[in-house]
Scaffold this motif. Sequence first.
Motif, PDB file in Angstrom:
ATOM      1  N   VAL A 193       0.752  -1.335   0.102  1.00  0.00           N
ATOM      2  CA  VAL A 193       0.118   0.057   0.070  1.00  0.00           C
ATOM      3  C   VAL A 193       0.885   1.216  -0.025  1.00  0.00           C
ATOM      4  N   VAL A 194       1.898   1.269   0.795  1.00  0.00           N
ATOM      5  CA  VAL A 194       2.700   2.511   1.004  1.00  0.00           C
ATOM      6  C   VAL A 194       3.565   2.566  -0.415  1.00  0.00           C
ATOM      7  N   PHE A 195       3.790   1.383  -1.171  1.00  0.00           N
ATOM      8  CA  PHE A 195       4.446   1.521  -2.480  1.00  0.00           C
ATOM      9  C   PHE A 195       3.558   2.137  -3.463  1.00  0.00           C
ATOM     10  N   HIS A 196       2.365   2.061  -3.184  1.00  0.00           N
ATOM     11  CA  HIS A 196       1.533   2.737  -4.288  1.00  0.00           C
ATOM     12  C   HIS A 196       0.981   4.075  -4.203  1.00  0.00           C
ATOM     13  N   LEU A 197       1.417   4.602  -2.930  1.00  0.00           N
ATOM     14  CA  LEU A 197       0.872   5.973  -2.511  1.00  0.00           C
ATOM     15  C   LEU A 197       1.494   6.998  -3.484  1.00  0.00           C
ATOM     16  N   SER A 198       2.831   7.154  -3.983  1.00  0.00           N
ATOM     17  CA  SER A 198       3.309   8.067  -4.777  1.00  0.00           C
ATOM     18  C   SER A 198       2.591   7.848  -6.258  1.00  0.00           C
ATOM     19  N   ILE A 199       2.321   6.227  -6.654  1.00  0.00           N
ATOM     20  CA  ILE A 199       1.823   6.079  -7.923  1.00  0.00           C
ATOM     21  C   ILE A 199       0.581   6.580  -7.970  1.00  0.00           C
ATOM     22  N   ALA A 200      -0.460   6.490  -7.017  1.00  0.00           N
ATOM     23  CA  ALA A 200      -1.740   6.871  -6.818  1.00  0.00           C
ATOM     24  C   ALA A 200      -2.004   8.247  -7.083  1.00  0.00           C
ATOM     25  N   ALA A 201      -0.999   8.803  -6.307  1.00  0.00           N
ATOM     26  CA  ALA A 201      -1.038  10.359  -6.358  1.00  0.00           C
ATOM     27  C   ALA A 201      -0.997  11.098  -7.860  1.00  0.00           C
ATOM     28  N   ALA A 202       0.252  10.326  -8.430  1.00  0.00           N
ATOM     29  CA  ALA A 202       0.554  10.859  -9.995  1.00  0.00           C
ATOM     30  C   ALA A 202      -0.579  10.392 -10.794  1.00  0.00           C
ATOM     31  N   VAL A 203      -1.074   9.256 -10.513  1.00  0.00           N
ATOM     32  CA  VAL A 203      -2.318   9.006 -11.358  1.00  0.00           C
ATOM     33  C   VAL A 203      -3.520   9.903 -11.276  1.00  0.00           C
ATOM     34  N   TYR A 204      -3.666  10.249 -10.087  1.00  0.00           N
ATOM     35  CA  TYR A 204      -4.972  11.148 -10.057  1.00  0.00           C
ATOM     36  C   TYR A 204      -4.610  12.538 -10.251  1.00  0.00           C
ATOM     37  N   PHE A 205      -3.558  12.817  -9.856  1.00  0.00           N
ATOM     38  CA  PHE A 205      -2.985  14.366 -10.515  1.00  0.00           C
ATOM     39  C   PHE A 205      -3.096  14.516 -11.925  1.00  0.00           C
ATOM     40  N   ASN A 206      -2.831  13.340 -12.670  1.00  0.00           N
ATOM     41  CA  ASN A 206      -2.707  13.370 -14.256  1.00  0.00           C
ATOM     42  C   ASN A 206      -4.157  13.495 -14.522  1.00  0.00           C
ATOM     43  N   LEU A 207      -5.096  12.369 -14.101  1.00  0.00           N
ATOM     44  CA  LEU A 207      -6.510  12.448 -14.454  1.00  0.00           C
ATOM     45  C   LEU A 207      -7.277  13.744 -14.102  1.00  0.00           C
ATOM     46  N   GLN A 208      -6.961  14.311 -12.944  1.00  0.00           N
ATOM     47  CA  GLN A 208      -7.954  15.331 -12.623  1.00  0.00           C
ATOM     48  C   GLN A 208      -7.369  16.833 -13.142  1.00  0.00           C
ATOM     49  N   VAL A 209      -5.909  16.963 -13.397  1.00  0.00           N
ATOM     50  CA  VAL A 209      -5.490  18.101 -13.679  1.00  0.00           C
ATOM     51  C   VAL A 209      -5.083  18.220 -14.941  1.00  0.00           C
ATOM     52  N   ASN A 261      -7.489  17.034 -18.013  1.00  0.00           N
ATOM     53  CA  ASN A 261      -8.585  18.311 -17.965  1.00  0.00           C
ATOM     54  C   ASN A 261      -7.865  19.720 -18.710  1.00  0.00           C
ATOM     55  N   LYS A 262      -6.628  19.724 -18.251  1.00  0.00           N
ATOM     56  CA  LYS A 262      -6.172  21.197 -18.641  1.00  0.00           C
ATOM     57  C   LYS A 262      -5.312  21.132 -19.870  1.00  0.00           C
ATOM     58  N   TYR A 263      -4.883  20.075 -20.445  1.00  0.00           N
ATOM     59  CA  TYR A 263      -4.158  20.017 -21.639  1.00  0.00           C
ATOM     60  C   TYR A 263      -4.360  19.068 -22.438  1.00  0.00           C
ATOM     61  N   PHE A 283      -9.648   5.854 -18.826  1.00  0.00           N
ATOM     62  CA  PHE A 283     -10.431   7.152 -18.415  1.00  0.00           C
ATOM     63  C   PHE A 283     -10.889   7.562 -19.905  1.00  0.00           C
ATOM     64  N   LEU A 284     -10.119   7.750 -20.810  1.00  0.00           N
ATOM     65  CA  LEU A 284     -10.505   8.320 -22.173  1.00  0.00           C
ATOM     66  C   LEU A 284     -11.715   7.387 -22.676  1.00  0.00           C
ATOM     67  N   VAL A 285     -11.456   6.330 -22.479  1.00  0.00           N
ATOM     68  CA  VAL A 285     -12.267   5.275 -23.116  1.00  0.00           C
ATOM     69  C   VAL A 285     -13.815   5.632 -22.412  1.00  0.00           C
ATOM     70  N   TRP A 286     -13.711   5.590 -20.947  1.00  0.00           N
ATOM     71  CA  TRP A 286     -14.748   5.539 -20.106  1.00  0.00           C
ATOM     72  C   TRP A 286     -15.650   6.781 -20.746  1.00  0.00           C
ATOM     73  N   GLN A 287     -14.796   8.049 -20.799  1.00  0.00           N
ATOM     74  CA  GLN A 287     -15.484   9.129 -21.180  1.00  0.00           C
ATOM     75  C   GLN A 287     -16.122   9.462 -22.527  1.00  0.00           C
ATOM     76  N   TYR A 288     -15.389   8.392 -23.608  1.00  0.00           N
ATOM     77  CA  TYR A 288     -15.927   8.263 -24.822  1.00  0.00           C
ATOM     78  C   TYR A 288     -17.119   7.600 -24.888  1.00  0.00           C
TER      79      TYR A 288
END
Length: 412
Positions: free
Chosen positions: A120-136, A139-141, A206-211
């Motif tokens: 779980v600890v190993f995944h913390l930085s990975i999950a943070a990067a994943v959701y920053f990419n999807l949410q920011v 959408n922004k770029y 995420f893009l497939v789901w959005q489409y």
Amino acid sequence: MKIIKYRQQVITAMHLLFWILSVNAWNILFNPGVESSAFIKGLQDYWTELVLLNFLFYLYCLMPFIWLIRNARKWLKISVTILFFIPVLYLVFAFFQPEAHEDEISLFTDFFLSGFMYAVVFHLSIAAAVYFNLQVLVNKYLKVGRFSIYLLAVSGLTAFAAIINYSFFNYVIDRILPNLYFISYFHVWELVVIVGIYIVFTTVVFLVWQYASMLIANRDKARNELSALKAQINPHFLFNNLNTIYSMASKNDKKTKDVILQLSDFLRYVLYDTASEYVALEKEVEIIRTYVELQKARVDPEITPVLLTMEGNFTNKQIAPLLLLPLAENCFKHGKGIEAGKIELFIGFKGNQLVFKAENTIALREKNGEAESGGIGINNVEKRLNLIYPNRYSFGYGGKDGIFRLELKIEL
């Protein structure tokens, strides 16, 4: 297909399932610790129990999310919450009596703390990067087409997350979880690859789901347009035809029964047979014929002659329902007046192309009114064409010299 009623709850459950599967995969298969190696060797002996255990654990993790379901009864929410806290309270109780619950404590510390928690600890930085990419970043770029900036931002995010992960497992993890003897032997470039794979995979999903969501929304919008069109069909048409039938009946006209049957067939088709996404083209064309025949009973042929021409084979083809009817209705709505005029309709089919043409004299009372702009019915049809047949139709109409002309071509 209806939009999922509990869409947000389903998305949350899918996210949770993804990370639970990922954590278990790293804990069981990829984690380079001593316990993982031994675990893999005996995996074939009890993999079914392991799958069941993970499934139960997933259901257990989903329990608190019942509070997100608005229509769930309160007693059910409270009951599920109590069931969720029972194992937690039991473990707390067990820690106060370690001698009596030695096996339970050992299972919890050996499996959960020494393995699962590490992953779980190993995944913390990975999950943070994943959701920053999807949410920011997405959408922004990405959504606005700024691909080069998006690639640079994702590259920087991936490298940053990999460095954070490397630094955490080399300088911090032993201070937080000193009992763990797993080692993180990944180099920074290996972590960059790992984080990059997660970002690429989740972005594609995420893009497939959005489409897919967009397609469902567009289809529901088209259906709503159809429902609005049904409700929008001029009620005066029904009343006028009933008056016509009454007039014919009072004169003992032999055609009265036929007109009643035609009206019945027309209403049945409009109200019930158009529930599906597509209908037989033959049926749609036939309802136009029925509609024209009903209108002929009300139109004085000496003042406004009506001509309907049909060419081609309409069988074995499908079309969105009620696309042609508003166009035919528009001709009678704006082309019938007290002065001499005409109404001409043409429906043809050749190859895969359907052609609908309409021409009517603009009644004197309508020259400065709605007829020149096409009316609500035509606008409704145009919106539905954009939704159902994008880039597969041509549609033109307009009034000139007292004549309103319309032409629609659809590739079916």
